[in-house]
Design a protein around this motif. Structure first.
Motif, PDB file in Angstrom:
ATOM      1  N   ASN A 154      33.850  21.027 -27.825  1.00  0.00           N
ATOM      2  CA  ASN A 154      34.575  21.748 -28.871  1.00  0.00           C
ATOM      3  C   ASN A 154      35.829  22.439 -28.352  1.00  0.00           C
ATOM      4  O   ASN A 154      36.638  22.939 -29.135  1.00  0.00           O
ATOM      5  CB  ASN A 154      33.670  22.796 -29.520  1.00  0.00           C
ATOM      6  CG  ASN A 154      32.726  22.196 -30.534  1.00  0.00           C
ATOM      7  OD1 ASN A 154      32.791  21.003 -30.829  1.00  0.00           O
ATOM      8  ND2 ASN A 154      31.851  23.017 -31.077  1.00  0.00           N
ATOM      9  N   GLU A 156      35.887  25.289 -26.701  1.00  0.00           N
ATOM     10  CA  GLU A 156      35.722  26.705 -26.989  1.00  0.00           C
ATOM     11  C   GLU A 156      35.057  27.410 -25.803  1.00  0.00           C
ATOM     12  O   GLU A 156      34.494  26.767 -24.926  1.00  0.00           O
ATOM     13  CB  GLU A 156      34.856  26.894 -28.235  1.00  0.00           C
ATOM     14  CG  GLU A 156      33.451  26.315 -28.072  1.00  0.00           C
ATOM     15  CD  GLU A 156      32.639  26.313 -29.346  1.00  0.00           C
ATOM     16  OE1 GLU A 156      33.206  26.622 -30.414  1.00  0.00           O
ATOM     17  OE2 GLU A 156      31.440  25.995 -29.283  1.00  0.00           O
ATOM     18  N   PRO A 171      43.048  22.829 -25.409  1.00  0.00           N
ATOM     19  CA  PRO A 171      43.962  22.817 -26.562  1.00  0.00           C
ATOM     20  C   PRO A 171      44.158  24.182 -27.211  1.00  0.00           C
ATOM     21  O   PRO A 171      45.249  24.483 -27.696  1.00  0.00           O
ATOM     22  CB  PRO A 171      43.283  21.840 -27.534  1.00  0.00           C
ATOM     23  CG  PRO A 171      42.432  20.967 -26.675  1.00  0.00           C
ATOM     24  CD  PRO A 171      41.964  21.838 -25.553  1.00  0.00           C
ATOM     25  N   THR A 172      43.102  25.003 -27.229  1.00  0.00           N
ATOM     26  CA  THR A 172      43.207  26.314 -27.876  1.00  0.00           C
ATOM     27  C   THR A 172      43.420  27.445 -26.879  1.00  0.00           C
ATOM     28  O   THR A 172      43.408  28.612 -27.261  1.00  0.00           O
ATOM     29  CB  THR A 172      41.929  26.598 -28.692  1.00  0.00           C
ATOM     30  OG1 THR A 172      40.787  26.538 -27.817  1.00  0.00           O
ATOM     31  CG2 THR A 172      41.762  25.583 -29.806  1.00  0.00           C
ATOM     32  N   GLY A 173      43.612  27.092 -25.606  1.00  0.00           N
ATOM     33  CA  GLY A 173      43.759  28.115 -24.572  1.00  0.00           C
ATOM     34  C   GLY A 173      45.167  28.253 -24.035  1.00  0.00           C
ATOM     35  O   GLY A 173      45.362  28.790 -22.939  1.00  0.00           O
TER      36      GLY A 173
END
Length: 271
Positions: A154, A156, A171-173
């Motif tokens: 994920n 996360e 990608p989200t970091g």
């Protein structure tokens, strides 16, 4: 200087979807952990030699225990996240509490919920409570392993910034290379702890009610504390007292409870 990092593997969190219905890796991880744990628990309780003669639990009992444990994991995990990790947000947005598909589960809450569920189940079936918790402690690392792998897929719960060769840009970091702390925890709380639990069973831990459960509490708590040194704290909480994280603080009582269980169990006579 150019800092090298591994690219995040392009794994779609959704395994497949049909219209609005989607099967996610995260859900499959929970299912896989529960089903494998259920099968292993049936195997363990069917082996009287592991218990010093006769098992106090029947395999059929584990069928119903799975149902109780599942509800304990889901309800406790969500409640723990709401209370420990983002209470102000959920007070302001109470409808979000039931929207679990938006994410947000706490292992410590799930553990507490599972313990409550199994204690109630054991009392309803007149099964020794500590023996049932011992079985749960042996199989729990399987669920932890799959859960942490799902966290990685994920993208996360990623780690802190790192310059190690295996650092990953999530990608989200942001564009910062980070520790793949989900994989560290999968190795510590999943693989290593599972091996420790199997060795404990092999050495007769189930003959002393509460011993295996205590070993699990100590092992998970220490593994989680170590993993938290590499994991980025939740942004709404950040670092707490003395540079600790919420995961660390919640793990300390678990370690202490595990030690108390081990001491209590070792004082009991071996059958």
């Amino acid at each position: 200087m150019i800092q090298l990092a591994l690219p995040f593997p392009a794994i779609d969190p959704v395994l497949f979807a049909v219209g609005p219905f989607a099967i996610r890796w995260y859900a499959l991880a929970y299912i896989a952990g529960l089903l494998l744990g259920w099968q292993l628990s049936r195997f363990i309780v069917a082996r009287g030699s592991l218990w010093g003669g006769t098992s106090p639990i029947q395999p059929v009992d584990m069928d119903d225990a799975l149902f109780w444990a599942t509800f304990g994991v889901i309800l406790g995990g969500r409640a723990g996240y709401v209370l420990f990790y983002n209470l102000p947000f959920f007070i302001a947005n109470p409808l979000e509490i039931v929207q679990v598909w938006h994410g947000g589960m706490s292992f410590h809450g799930g553990l507490a919920g599972t313990i409550v569920a199994l204690v109630l189940f054991a009392r309803s079936r007149k099964i020794p409570i500590f023996s049932l918790l011992d079985v749960a402690g042996v199989v729990a690392p399987l669920g932890l392993l799959f859960g942490r792998l799902a966290n990685f897929i994920n993208g996360e719960l990623w780690g802190r910034p790192a310059d190690v060769p295996w650092a990953i840009v999530f990608p989200t970091g942001g564009d910062v290379p980070r520790h793949p702390s989900q994989l560290y925890e999968a190795a510590l709380e999943g693989v290593l702890l599972f091996i420790v639990m199997l060795i404990a069973v092999r050495c007769g831990a189930l003959k002393k009610p509460g011993l295996a459960a205590g070993i699990f509490g100590i092992g998970y708590g220490l593994g989680r504390i170590v993993g938290e040194f590499f994991r980025e704290p939740d942004p709404q909480l950040g670092f707490l007292m003395f540079g600790s994280t919420m995961g660390m603080l919640l793990s300390v009582p678990l370690v202490l409870a595990g030690i108390a269980l081990v001491v209590h169990a070792r004082r009991q006579p071996t059958p």
